[in-house]
Design an enzyme around this catalytic site. Structure first.
Site, short mmCIF file in Angstrom:
data_model
loop_
_atom_site.label_atom_id
_atom_site.label_comp_id
_atom_site.label_asym_id
_atom_site.label_seq_id
_atom_site.Cartn_x
_atom_site.Cartn_y
_atom_site.Cartn_z
N GLU A 21 0.71 -0.93 0.44
CA GLU A 21 -0.24 -0.16 0.63
C GLU A 21 1.12 1.34 -0.33
O GLU A 21 2.39 0.82 0.18
CB GLU A 21 -0.80 -0.12 1.71
CG GLU A 21 -1.60 -0.55 1.02
CD GLU A 21 -3.30 -0.38 0.30
OE1 GLU A 21 -2.95 0.96 0.16
OE2 GLU A 21 -4.22 -0.62 0.53
N ASN A 152 -10.58 5.07 1.71
CA ASN A 152 -9.18 5.57 1.05
C ASN A 152 -9.45 6.78 0.07
O ASN A 152 -9.54 7.83 -0.27
CB ASN A 152 -9.11 4.30 0.19
CG ASN A 152 -7.77 3.03 0.76
OD1 ASN A 152 -7.47 3.16 0.89
ND2 ASN A 152 -9.08 2.07 0.72
N ASP A 202 -9.55 1.42 -4.96
CA ASP A 202 -9.20 1.82 -3.11
C ASP A 202 -7.69 2.67 -3.76
O ASP A 202 -8.31 3.97 -3.64
CB ASP A 202 -7.53 0.51 -4.17
CG ASP A 202 -7.25 0.25 -2.03
OD1 ASP A 202 -6.63 1.29 -1.50
OD2 ASP A 202 -6.83 -1.03 -2.29
C1 BGC Z 1 -7.22 -1.52 2.66
C2 BGC Z 1 -7.48 -3.09 2.71
C3 BGC Z 1 -9.18 -3.49 2.40
C4 BGC Z 1 -9.03 -2.43 0.78
C5 BGC Z 1 -10.90 -2.74 0.29
C6 BGC Z 1 -7.33 -1.11 1.56
O1 BGC Z 1 -7.33 -0.16 1.57
O2 BGC Z 1 -6.14 -1.50 3.36
O3 BGC Z 1 -8.21 -3.43 4.21
O4 BGC Z 1 -9.59 -4.90 2.16
O5 BGC Z 1 -9.21 -0.84 0.97
O6 BGC Z 1 -10.81 -1.70 -1.25
CA CA Z 2 -5.35 1.70 -0.33
#
Ligand code: BGC
Ligand code: CA
Length: 295
Positions: A21, A152, A202
């Site tokens: 990430e 996010n 995300d």
């Molecule tokens: C999170 C994950 C999540 C995912 C879903 C990520 O940013 O860290 O835990 O499952 O987003 O989109």
């Molecule tokens: Ca993320």
């Protein structure tokens, strides 16, 4: 208009991250810094010589940003902190969610004025307990908005007046009015909504033409959206869970994409063995220099 398709995707580091990430480009060292939230690691990829180094962390860190004064600011399981990228030493700043024991910080980025904007999530992914906070250089924290299961983003339009945000569980990308002077958000609207086949929006980043790039968790894609929300380009990824992206390289013309293994069963991992890798995608556009944290 037809959607362009990019398929040239190189795995530059098959790190096998649990939950890769938060990639950040550091132009001073020519490195992409990224996190493995669940594997508790800070990973550093040198783009010129392809060298990789990784250090262990003592807690889950969801997002980092470069500081003007050197080192990193971080959004951790225990709130905001400073992080030394060489030793991994963490110095706690403040925790606006000390009372929410299932929450952790998940993603974040600096606004054009050097505030660190980061959002939290319910680690069990059920309760809408996630909020987005703004950490100022002087250490003050403001809650901007909340009520989401998984926060996010953010990413900012080139003029700094739009804050993009992903309601990942709700499958929406939202656009909030943003005042870079005061660091406050105003009205919001749905920028685009993902269909079930597209997965969950995300990590995001904005390019110099004001288009938004978004990683599709569960969708095997990264998409470039025009400022009106229409689809311009898709990158076909060799993994189901790309998580976030950032522009890097000397000319800011490569998109670096992180990915995750977490939650995939053996069969899925066999069909996508590069899950957890850091990828590099040459693109036909440039990123914007990202601002640094003022504290
Ligand atoms: C999170 C994950 C999540 C995912 C879903 C990520 O940013 O860290 O835990 O499952 O987003 O989109
Ligand atoms: Ca993320």
């Amino acid at each position: 208009m037809q959607t362009k398709i990019l398929t040239t995707v190189e795995a530059v580091w098959a790190a096998g991250a649990e939950l890769g990430e938060g990639p950040v480009w550091d132009e001073e060292t020519g490195t992409v810094l990224w996190l493995d939230i669940k594997g508790r690691r800070l990973n550093v990829h040198n783009v010129k010589d392809n060298e990789n180094r990784s250090i262990e962390l003592t807690t889950e860190i969801g997002a980092i940003a470069l500081r003007k004064s050197g080192g990193l600011v971080a959004a951790t399981r225990e709130g905001f902190a400073l992080l030394d990228p060489v030793t991994g030493t963490i110095e706690a700043l403040s925790d606006p969610e000390a009372h929410l024991t299932e929450n952790r910080f998940n993603d974040g980025k600096c606004d054009p004025r050097g505030r660190f904007i980061a959002g939290s999530m319910d680690d069990l992914e059920t309760s809408p307990s996630g909020s987005v906070y703004s950490l100022q250089g002087d250490g003050k924290v403001n809650r901007l908005f909340g009520g989401y299961v998984i926060c996010n983003g953010p990413a900012f339009s080139p003029d700094g007046r739009t804050l993009y945000f992903c309601d990942s569980a709700g499958c929406d990308i939202l656009a909030f009015d943003y005042d870079p002077e005061s660091g406050t958000t105003g009205a919001s609207r749905i920028f685009t909504r993902f269909s079930p086949q597209q997965g969950h929006p995300d990590g995001i980043t904005v390019d110099s033409e004001g288009c938004l790039w978004c990683a599709h968790w569960g969708g095997w894609l990264v998409t470039r959206f025009r400022p009106d929300g229409s689809e311009d380009t898709v990158i076909e990824m060799p993994v189901p869970q790309p998580t976030s992206c950032v522009f890097g390289g000397r000319d800011l013309d490569r998109l670096y994409v992180t990915s995750a293994r977490v939650g995939l069963d053996e069969k899925e991992l066999q069909s996508a063995p590069l899950s957890g890798a850091l990828f590099c995608v040459p693109v036909n556009t440039r990123g914007l220099p990202v601002s640094r944290f003022g504290g």
